[in-house]
Design an enzyme around this catalytic site. Sequence first.
Site, PDB file in Angstrom:
ATOM      1  N   GLU A 213     -90.533 -73.402   0.298  1.00 53.32           N
ATOM      2  CA  GLU A 213     -89.647 -72.770  -0.679  1.00 53.32           C
ATOM      3  C   GLU A 213     -90.260 -72.802  -2.070  1.00 53.32           C
ATOM      4  OE1 GLU A 213     -85.642 -73.769  -0.350  1.00 53.32           O
ATOM      5  OE2 GLU A 213     -85.617 -73.124   1.716  1.00 53.32           O
TER       6      GLU A 213
ATOM      7  N   TYR B  48     -77.563 -86.174  -2.639  1.00 53.98           N
ATOM      8  CA  TYR B  48     -76.296 -86.375  -1.931  1.00 53.98           C
ATOM      9  C   TYR B  48     -75.161 -86.565  -2.944  1.00 53.98           C
ATOM     10  CZ  TYR B  48     -78.758 -86.741   2.457  1.00 53.98           C
ATOM     11  OH  TYR B  48     -79.515 -86.465   3.556  1.00 53.98           O
TER      12      TYR B  48
ATOM     13  N   ASN C  45     -73.828 -81.879  11.042  1.00 52.43           N
ATOM     14  CA  ASN C  45     -74.504 -80.585  10.991  1.00 52.43           C
ATOM     15  C   ASN C  45     -73.986 -79.621  12.051  1.00 52.43           C
ATOM     16  OD1 ASN C  45     -76.172 -78.660  10.143  1.00 52.43           O
ATOM     17  ND2 ASN C  45     -78.066 -79.577  10.820  1.00 52.43           N
TER      18      ASN C  45
END
Length: 103
Positions: free
Chosen positions: A82, A22, A45
């Site tokens: 990922e 963050y 979001n």
Amino acid sequence: MTTFERIYEVVRRIPYGRVASYGQVAALAGNPRWARVVGYALHANPEPGVIPCHRVVMADGRPAPGFAFGGPDVQKAMLEAEGIRFTADGTVDMSAYRWQTNE
DNA sequence: GGCGTGACTTATA
DNA sequence: ATATAAGCCACGC
């Protein structure tokens, strides 16, 4: 362009197979003190699926406590998908997967 | 416009 | 090393 927009852009800039904290996103957005704002922004979001919030983790590399996708477990699964490996502590290896910017 | 809250971070004990 | 305190900016009422 508001602060939120900048944060969203930075988050979208996070490359595949890489994670950012963050504070990191906040710093890239313009100010390192927007850490809380980043969290708030991702909480909002406005564009789920477009903003890879799952690539944003705590400074320790741990997933956020109140993740919106369904829980930190989901985030962990996405990151693993990922190619990001987690430690036995359930944290991301920031030393290896942290989004290394150009500074 | 002011006060409180929040997916955080850093510093001090 | 962990636990607690303070600081920061933006949003909602």
